[in-house]
Scaffold this motif. Structure first.
Motif, mmCIF file in Angstrom:
data_model
loop_
_atom_site.group_PDB
_atom_site.id
_atom_site.type_symbol
_atom_site.label_atom_id
_atom_site.label_comp_id
_atom_site.label_asym_id
_atom_site.label_seq_id
_atom_site.Cartn_x
_atom_site.Cartn_y
_atom_site.Cartn_z
ATOM 1 N N ARG A 248 69.395 -18.327 24.246
ATOM 2 C CA ARG A 248 70.810 -18.440 24.632
ATOM 3 C C ARG A 248 71.696 -17.910 23.508
ATOM 4 N NH1 ARG A 248 68.631 -23.345 26.987
ATOM 5 N NH2 ARG A 248 69.067 -23.293 29.218
ATOM 6 N N GLY B 228 75.274 -15.014 27.187
ATOM 7 C CA GLY B 228 74.304 -15.112 28.273
ATOM 8 C C GLY B 228 72.962 -15.628 27.787
ATOM 9 N N GLU B 229 71.915 -15.322 28.565
ATOM 10 C CA GLU B 229 70.545 -15.712 28.231
ATOM 11 C C GLU B 229 69.642 -14.488 28.354
ATOM 12 O OE1 GLU B 229 68.712 -19.268 29.844
ATOM 13 O OE2 GLU B 229 70.691 -19.950 30.470
ATOM 14 N N PRO C 112 73.554 -8.044 34.947
ATOM 15 C CA PRO C 112 72.775 -9.100 35.603
ATOM 16 C C PRO C 112 71.442 -8.556 36.128
ATOM 17 C CG PRO C 112 75.068 -9.269 36.229
ATOM 18 C CD PRO C 112 74.925 -7.982 35.449
ATOM 19 N N SER D 155 69.564 -13.922 33.836
ATOM 20 C CA SER D 155 70.442 -14.252 34.960
ATOM 21 C C SER D 155 70.564 -13.072 35.921
ATOM 22 C CB SER D 155 71.845 -14.619 34.448
ATOM 23 O OG SER D 155 72.745 -14.771 35.522
ATOM 24 N N SER D 156 70.608 -13.376 37.202
ATOM 25 C CA SER D 156 70.829 -12.334 38.210
ATOM 26 C C SER D 156 72.304 -12.219 38.590
ATOM 27 C CB SER D 156 69.992 -12.623 39.460
ATOM 28 O OG SER D 156 70.373 -13.877 40.001
ATOM 29 N N SER D 157 73.175 -13.061 37.943
ATOM 30 C CA SER D 157 74.596 -13.018 38.289
ATOM 31 C C SER D 157 75.541 -12.856 37.094
ATOM 32 C CB SER D 157 74.974 -14.300 39.050
ATOM 33 O OG SER D 157 74.733 -15.435 38.238
ATOM 34 N N GLU D 158 75.067 -13.105 35.874
ATOM 35 C CA GLU D 158 75.929 -13.022 34.687
ATOM 36 C C GLU D 158 75.372 -11.989 33.702
ATOM 37 O OE1 GLU D 158 78.788 -14.710 34.255
ATOM 38 O OE2 GLU D 158 78.483 -15.585 36.258
ATOM 39 N N ASN E 252 67.662 -9.687 30.984
ATOM 40 C CA ASN E 252 68.688 -10.680 31.249
ATOM 41 C C ASN E 252 68.051 -11.751 32.143
ATOM 42 O OD1 ASN E 252 70.888 -12.177 32.130
ATOM 43 N ND2 ASN E 252 72.210 -10.397 32.354
#
Length: 100
Positions: free
Chosen positions: A53, A38-39, A18, A73-76, A71
């Motif tokens: 994506r 993820g993205e 993340p 996302s900062s969580s996934e 990435n």
């Protein structure tokens, strides 16, 4: 001038934690990238960053500057696979240090 011969194809999986990103770089040959999960945000040359994506793909020309790969996302986590064509002699990922 004859086209450059690419004799080797290498598949590389890149897993981004993340918020993780790569450094600015380029590749000596053609690169084909597909996001697995993820993205991922990617920006080539002077173009704005684009989000990709899972299942989406992009292409990089030989020597094209890859300014951003991160990435989104900062969580996934996020993962991609890149197929890199080369002559088998040059380093596949060539870091580029930009002047500020």
């Amino acid at each position: 001038m004859p086209p450059q011969a690419f004799e080797q194809a290498t598949a590389v999986r890149v897993d981004f934690a993340p918020g993780a990103s790569s450094t600015t770089h380029q590749h000596p040959g053609h690169v084909f990238v597909v996001v697995l999960s993820g993205e991922v945000e990617s920006a080539l040359d002077g173009q704005p960053a684009q989000r990709f994506r899972a299942g989406q793909a992009w292409y990089e020309s030989p020597g094209q500057l890859h300014r951003v790969a991160r990435n989104a996302s900062s969580s996934e986590p996020a993962s991609l696979v890149a197929w890199l064509l080369s002559d088998g002699k040059q380093q596949l990922v060539q870091p580029v240090h930009l002047k500020k």
